[in-house]
Enzyme design. Structure first.
Site, short mmCIF file in Angstrom:
data_model
loop_
_atom_site.label_atom_id
_atom_site.label_comp_id
_atom_site.label_asym_id
_atom_site.label_seq_id
_atom_site.Cartn_x
_atom_site.Cartn_y
_atom_site.Cartn_z
N GLU A 87 0.84 -1.21 0.00
CA GLU A 87 0.00 0.00 0.00
C GLU A 87 0.87 1.25 0.00
O GLU A 87 1.72 1.42 0.88
CB GLU A 87 -0.91 -0.01 1.24
N LYS A 272 -7.44 -0.50 11.57
CA LYS A 272 -6.87 -1.03 10.31
C LYS A 272 -5.61 -0.24 9.95
O LYS A 272 -4.60 -0.80 9.52
CB LYS A 272 -7.92 -0.95 9.18
N ASP A 288 3.83 -14.50 12.75
CA ASP A 288 2.47 -15.00 12.53
C ASP A 288 1.52 -13.79 12.63
O ASP A 288 0.95 -13.51 13.68
CB ASP A 288 2.14 -16.06 13.59
N HIS A 385 -2.10 10.83 -0.89
CA HIS A 385 -1.85 9.57 -1.59
C HIS A 385 -1.65 9.76 -3.09
O HIS A 385 -1.12 8.90 -3.75
CB HIS A 385 -3.06 8.64 -1.42
C1 MEV Z 1 -5.93 3.22 5.05
O1 MEV Z 1 -5.26 2.02 4.68
C2 MEV Z 1 -5.85 3.42 6.56
C3 MEV Z 1 -6.67 4.61 7.08
O2 MEV Z 1 -8.04 4.48 6.67
C4 MEV Z 1 -6.55 4.58 8.60
C5 MEV Z 1 -7.46 5.55 9.31
O3 MEV Z 1 -8.55 5.87 8.78
O4 MEV Z 1 -7.09 5.97 10.42
C6 MEV Z 1 -6.18 5.92 6.52
#
Ligand code: MEV
Length: 436
Positions: A87, A272, A288, A385
């Site tokens: 990513e 995430k 792991d 990004h």
């Molecule tokens: C994207 O891979 C991760 C984000 O969505 C984390 C977040 O929203 O804090 C940018």
């Protein structure tokens, strides 16, 4: 300022060629050319002959991008952190946030002893008190039988610690269920092998002592007794400075943190982002990652409602972030001694103890959360990004190394980051070059 002779602040690192970055990593970590080799080679030094025996029905090996996050300082020691991730912007974001969090001793991390839990399940448990009495009466015998399996672990200061009874109810009819948890100090191993073998050894002994039938005997991937707490701070100062933040920016980060703390829909996305950083380090170091993911999310929901792992507040003119999480990692065992790039990445990290390693991994998670939250609370992530995505599309459209920067600049000027824009900008660049 350097810490213990290592300075992970490598200015201009992102602008170097891949070869020059490897040289910078080698000089940071004191790697020999042989040790460095697997990091730059296309197969990371993993021969097919070894890969073929790691898992079944093998047909080959599978590559992902390997990069290094700079600027990390954890408990007054500097680290350059290997990350395997596809990513865009995750490695850059980690390095950026680590720079903000470098002030003083950097991110402060505290960990528990590396204690894992094994479960021995009693589907039809004896009356209350029987299991409890059994583990009390046979304490010494049980410890001796389980520790006998792992003399090296015991010699290293680890081994069986205690057994505890846990009572549950059957989900269908409310009948009682019981589990005996064994707690094992696994030292520098992830611990699945040690704990599983101990649970399997304990089962027939417990059956004989109690007369009750054992169901499953297996490690729990929720290591509630193997935890890391990290705290990072960024001084607030209008106008910035290398490791400082505008107070308004910090207020927005706190606002975003409260949103994640209040709402599971937001919390799962914030978590995430934390796992973007953590998983990337786990992949680079042969861990792991499935176990860590499972534990992180179970921990986030442990109070009965899914919540944010990290929390940010303004305290005494500083933005302060905290995070607590279970982390079952190993610096020995698994593929740590087999995979050449994993071995090299551990040398770059400069850690041999699993608890120190877990502290760096948790620090990475906190840094990633700061970077993502800061971007979301200001310009949003899409603009940030854009340049990185544009670079990927430029490469996919066939741009050469010398053409990529110009194609990306043209795409950013157009305000577009998609394959068609990359094709268009590349065609225009080539046409302009052929005219001149
Ligand atoms: C994207 O891979 C991760 C984000 O969505 C984390 C977040 O929203 O804090 C940018």
């Amino acid at each position: 300022m350097t810490s213990q002779g290592r300075n992970s602040r490598l200015p201009g690192f992102s602008k170097l060629s891949a070869e020059a970055r490897l040289e910078a990593i080698a000089s940071f970590a004191g790697l020999s050319p042989e040790e460095l080799l697997p990091l730059g080679s296309p197969d990371n030094g993993l021969p097919q002959s070894i890969a073929a025996h790691m898992s079944e029905n093998n047909v080959g090996r599978f590559s992902l991008p390997l990069g290094f996050a700079t600027n990390f300082r954890v408990n007054a020691r500097d680290y350059v952190v290997p990350m395997v991730i596809e990513e865009p912007s995750v490695v850059a974001a980690a390095s950026f946030a680590a720079r903000l969090l470098r002030d003083g001793d950097g991110i402060i991390a505290r960990s528990t002893d590396p204690i894992m839990t094994g479960q021995i399940h009693f589907p039809e448990p004896p009356p209350e008190g029987v299991l409890e009495r059994c583990i009390e009466d046979h304490k010494g015998e049980l410890a001796a039988a389980l520790n006998r399996l792992h003399p090296r672990l015991v010699a290293a200061g680890g081994g069986f610690i205690e057994a505890r009874v846990r009572r549950l109810t059957h989900p269908d009819d409310g009948h009682p269920l019981a589990v005996i948890h064994i707690h094992v100090d696994v030292r520098d191993a992830m611990g699945a092998n040690a704990v599983n073998s101990m649970a399997e050894e304990a089962a027939p002994l417990l059956e004989a002592w109690t007369g009750a039938r054992v169901g499953l005997r297996i490690l729990s991937n929720l290591p509630m007794h193997r935890r890391v707490h990290v705290e990072g701070h960024v001084p607030l100062k209008a106008g910035g400075g290398e490791s400082a933040m505008d107070p308004e920016e910090a207020r927005r980060i706190v606002e975003a943190s409260r949103f994640a703390e209040a709402d599971p829909y937001r919390a799962v996305t914030a978590n995430k982002g934390i796992m973007n950083g953590i998983d990337a380090v786990l992949l680079a170091t042969g861990q792991d990652f499935r176990a860590v993911e499972a534990a992180a999310h179970a921990f986030a929901a442990y109070e009965g409602r899914y919540g944010a792992l990290a929390r940010w507040r303004i305290i005494d003119e500083r933005l302060v972030g905290t995070m607590d999480m279970p982390l079952a990692l190993g610096t020995v065992g698994g593929i740590t001694a087999v995979h050449p790039a994993v071995k090299a990445n551990f040398k770059v990290l400069g850690v041999t103890e699993a608890t120190r390693f877990a502290e760096i991994v948790a620090a990475m998670g906190l840094a990633q959360n700061l970077a993502a939250t800061r971007a979301l609370a200001s310009e949003g992530i899409q603009r940030g990004h854009m340049r990185l995505h544009a670079r990927n599309f430029a490469v996919q459209s066939g741009a050469t190394e010398s053409e990529v920067p110009e194609v990306v600049a043209a795409m950013v000027a157009l305000g577009r980051s998609d394959p068609q824009a990359a094709d268009l900008c590349l065609a225009e660049l080539r046409a302009a070059r052929s005219r001149s």
